[in-house]
Design an enzyme around this catalytic site. Structure first.
Site, short mmCIF file in Angstrom:
data_model
loop_
_atom_site.label_atom_id
_atom_site.label_comp_id
_atom_site.label_asym_id
_atom_site.label_seq_id
_atom_site.Cartn_x
_atom_site.Cartn_y
_atom_site.Cartn_z
N TYR A 177 12.73 0.06 38.23
CA TYR A 177 12.73 1.52 38.32
C TYR A 177 12.80 1.96 39.78
O TYR A 177 13.59 2.84 40.15
CB TYR A 177 11.48 2.08 37.65
CG TYR A 177 11.36 3.58 37.71
CD1 TYR A 177 11.96 4.37 36.74
CD2 TYR A 177 10.66 4.21 38.74
CE1 TYR A 177 11.86 5.76 36.79
CE2 TYR A 177 10.55 5.59 38.80
CZ TYR A 177 11.16 6.36 37.82
OH TYR A 177 11.07 7.73 37.88
N THR A 207 4.80 15.22 32.59
CA THR A 207 6.03 15.36 31.81
C THR A 207 5.95 14.44 30.59
O THR A 207 5.10 13.54 30.55
CB THR A 207 7.27 14.98 32.63
OG1 THR A 207 7.23 13.56 32.89
CG2 THR A 207 7.33 15.75 33.94
#
Length: 258
Positions: A162, A197
């Site tokens: 990532y 989120t």
């Protein structure tokens, strides 16, 4: 902002949805992509409450890492509007469930899934947008990366595929920003810290991580929100930022300032 045609890749939840909301409120035409049918429908209903006319918002299904799907969306934008003023690329994933992690343990699947969703997707959307913006001699691209593309971490956030994908997005954007400036195209990157989120629920519900955030993101309340990033995107996409390109803007509560 003057009324613009805005394409948000990954605009049906989190940062993307908050960004779409602000663009719609300002009177812009907004096209947002998603992959989840229920989320797409919810996003469309939500955004329509802010629109000023019936044709201002469209939500379409597309896999951001699929060239054919993305080409179809861009062609539809060509047919309907004849131009593209702003591209915001938000779409991306966390690959922990696919095997992303520390480098010596990361799986091939984890690496490949992350690179497809977080890097190839940006390559595709930016390439297709630039082809149109170059022809019209104007345009604006804002890519969403992450502070994990800027800094290393000892614990809690050790997903190295990532991090690599996010770092690549930063350098792809900066390199392209220099070249495409001669076509009156601006390209910038926003790097969020940890936000509340849908993608970060594992982290924001972990008491150990929340405690660590008191020093990692020292600005209270220590966890950011999608609208914090959306405001930064709106600024970079506006004429108020007309002399800004190639910038990497952290929205991270002070994480990268230390």
């Amino acid at each position: 902002m003057d009324k613009k045609v805005v394409f948000i890749v990954g605009g049906t939840s989190g940062i993307g949805l908050s960004t779409a909301e602000l663009f719609v409120k300002q009177g812009n035409i907004v096209i947002a992509t998603g992959r989840s049918g229920p989320k797409m429908e919810e996003a469309l209903v939500y955004l329509r409450q802010f629109q000023q006319d019936d044709n201002q918002v469209r939500v379409v299904s597309a896999d951001a890492a699929d060239r054919n799907a993305m080409e179809a969306v861009f062609q539809d934008i060509d047919n309907r509007y004849g131009r593209l003023d702003v591209l915001v690329h938000v779409a991306g994933i966390s690959g922990r469930k696919y095997g992303d992690g520390v480098l010596d343990e990361c799986t091939d699947e984890g690496w490949e899934v992350i690179m497809a969703n977080n890097l190839k997707s940006v390559y595709l959307s930016n390439q297709l947008a630039l082809q149109r913006m170059k022809a019209q001699n104007s345009g604006n691209i804002v890519n969403i990366s992450s502070i994990l593309g800027l800094v290393g971490t000892r614990e809690h956030f050790t997903t190295h595929a990532y991090a690599a994908s996010r770092g690549a997005v930063i350098q792809l954007t900066r390199s392209a920003a220099v070249y495409y400036s001669k076509y009156n195209i601006r390209m910038n990157v926003v790097c969020p810290g940890l936000l509340d989120t849908p993608m970060s629920q594992r982290a924001v519900k972990d008491e150990v991580i929340l405690d660590a955030l008191t020093y990692l993101q020292p600005l209270s309340p220590h966890v950011g929100y999608p609208e914090d990033v959306a405001e930064a995107v709106i600024f970079l996409a506006s004429d108020s930022a007309k002399f800004i390109t190639g910038v990497v803007l952290p929205v991270d509560g002070g994480w990268t300032a230390q």
